[in-house]
Scaffold this active site. Structure first.
Site, PDB file in Angstrom:
ATOM      1  N   HIS A  91       0.655  -1.421   0.065  1.00  0.00           N
ATOM      2  CA  HIS A  91       0.122  -0.068  -0.129  1.00  0.00           C
ATOM      3  C   HIS A  91       0.844   1.097   0.032  1.00  0.00           C
ATOM      4  O   HIS A  91       0.215   2.523   0.074  1.00  0.00           O
ATOM      5  CB  HIS A  91      -0.988  -0.004   0.961  1.00  0.00           C
ATOM      6  CG  HIS A  91      -0.211  -0.168   2.512  1.00  0.00           C
ATOM      7  ND1 HIS A  91      -0.934   0.013   3.557  1.00  0.00           N
ATOM      8  CD2 HIS A  91       1.112  -0.297   2.913  1.00  0.00           C
ATOM      9  CE1 HIS A  91      -0.030   0.038   4.718  1.00  0.00           C
ATOM     10  NE2 HIS A  91       0.996  -0.421   4.252  1.00  0.00           N
ATOM     11  N   HIS A  92       2.178   1.045  -0.018  1.00  0.00           N
ATOM     12  CA  HIS A  92       2.805   2.521   0.040  1.00  0.00           C
ATOM     13  C   HIS A  92       3.303   3.013  -1.291  1.00  0.00           C
ATOM     14  O   HIS A  92       3.762   4.114  -1.336  1.00  0.00           O
ATOM     15  CB  HIS A  92       4.189   2.063   0.812  1.00  0.00           C
ATOM     16  CG  HIS A  92       4.037   2.023   2.370  1.00  0.00           C
ATOM     17  ND1 HIS A  92       3.128   2.940   3.013  1.00  0.00           N
ATOM     18  CD2 HIS A  92       4.439   1.100   3.043  1.00  0.00           C
ATOM     19  CE1 HIS A  92       3.120   2.268   4.428  1.00  0.00           C
ATOM     20  NE2 HIS A  92       3.807   1.223   4.363  1.00  0.00           N
ATOM     21  N   ALA A  93       3.411   2.094  -2.404  1.00  0.00           N
ATOM     22  CA  ALA A  93       3.858   2.563  -3.365  1.00  0.00           C
ATOM     23  C   ALA A  93       3.021   3.758  -4.268  1.00  0.00           C
ATOM     24  O   ALA A  93       1.755   3.695  -3.962  1.00  0.00           O
ATOM     25  CB  ALA A  93       3.973   1.252  -4.680  1.00  0.00           C
TER      26      ALA A  93
END
Length: 391
Positions: free
Chosen positions: A131-133
């Protein structure tokens, strides 16, 4: 709609490997699938693989120049362009990085497509939840944001309301950023406070872009040290009311296991049993408000033997409507595999000994001097009025 659940799995996802010194050890994926099989859950659902996300799908979220940079670094890792967040300590480049990242993304997109088309009620991709990209960069061990891509594909297929609930210990910043201006997507993230943990975002005041997107992002920033009762109290004080109001057509959830008290990279004190309780709650919310349409993803989790496989096996069992009882003894064959792979002793049961987990309901009142209650109040005051709800 088919009553069967899907488990998205391809052995090749274990090639998502940043190296032996990196905390995101792909053994956590292999051991999870082995534990799923040990409990026979692969017979309670359809185990399928989707094709890797192609360039047109990746561009639903990611910039073309970024995809090109990832593809180039996949061929020559030593020439990775760090301006795109690849080739760094957190996100080292490796041969085949683009291919396996696209494969993981493809599993989440395929899960979303199957649920939207009624081919399955629920679908799980525990290799996903990266979920950080960001649209133009890697971040936080994440190359392509499969959660955002799954949601973007749902919108492309005609969905008008998609809710995303993220209970990873780290803020779901990449998903929030992808839909910051889009009123069709509600993002809700419960995470350790940004003062004490990467990525230093996810403050209650982050509520979406001014205009149509306002109120589309909701963030609960939990104090370090929050345990089971506080974590469940915060979840139930915020999430069900938002989901009931938004009435999503699909619920997408991210179940990072790094909230656990054994996780080496964070500071919450949540048990496996509380994680299971939230998984059950998400399942119930999908049935109550989204006609059962549920896409469940993995995420973080760096206690790769003791925690991650058990947590995500519970998730798979719940999605399959064949939940594993917390007191269940783990088959010795799996523990033997753990030792053979890691030279560690695996856990003996599917519980931390805290089931059932209790908590005090928000409706019973709150303590303005309590740090957990202050966090919940901050979220409700910042976000709820923007959605027409009482704080």
């Amino acid at each position: 709609m088919s009553g069967r659940a899907l488990l998205m799995w391809d052995e090749a996802v274990t090639q998502y490997d940043f190296g032996s010194e990196h905390p995101m050890d792909p053994v956590r994926l292999a051991l999870t699938m082995s534990l799923v099989r040990a409990f026979g859950l692969d017979r309670a659902m359809d185990v399928v693989s989707a094709k890797p996300a192609g360039d047109s799908t990746l561009r639903l979220v990611h910039r073309e120049d970024y995809v090109s940079a990832v593809r180039a670094a996949s061929v020559e890792p030593r020439r990775a362009d760090q301006a795109y967040g690849i080739g760094t300590v957190d996100d080292p480049a490796f041969v085949g990085m683009h291919e396996v990242s696209a494969l993981i993304a493809g599993q989440s997109v395929g899960a979303a497509e199957a649920v939207w088309r009624g081919e399955a009620a629920h679908a799980v991709n525990f290799a996903g939840g990266l979920h950080h990209a960001m649209p133009g960069s890697a971040s936080g061990f994440c190359i392509y944001n499969d959660a955002s891509l799954a949601i973007a594909r749902l919108l492309e297929l005609g969905a008008e309301r998609v809710a995303y609930v993220d209970v990873d210990v780290h803020h779901g910043d990449g998903v929030q950023a992808a839909f910051w201006e889009d009123p069709r997507v509600l993002t809700v993230s419960l995470h350790e406070h940004p003062r004490t943990l990467f990525p230093q975002t996810g403050w209650p005041e982050e509520t979406g872009a001014a205009g149509p997107g306002e109120g589309g992002a909701v963030n609960v920033a939990l104090p370090a040290g929050t345990g089971d009762a506080g974590w469940l109290r915060a979840f139930h004080a915020v999430v069900p009311e938002l989901i009931a109001d938004f009435r999503p057509q699909v619920l997408v959830t991210q179940h990072g296991a790094d909230t656990h008290f054994e996780d080496p990279l964070a500071h919450l004190a949540v048990s496996l049993d509380a994680q299971r309780a939230v998984q059950e709650a998400c399942h119930e919310l999908a049935h109550e408000y989204a006609e059962g349409r549920w896409v469940a993803l993995g995420g973080g989790g760096y206690a790769v033997v003791d925690v991650v496989p058990r947590s995500w096996t519970h998730l798979v069992g719940i999605a399959a409507h064949a939940p594993v009882e917390p007191g269940s003894v783990i088959p010795s064959s799996w523990r033997d595999e753990v030792y053979a792979r890691t030279r560690q002793l695996g856990p003996a049961r599917m519980t931390d000994g805290r089931w059932p987990v209790g908590y005090r309901d928000w409706a019973a009142g709150y303590d303005p001097a309590d740090r957990l209650d202050q966090a919940v109040l901050a979220t409700r005051k910042a976000a709820f009025p923007l959605r027409g709800l009482l704080p």
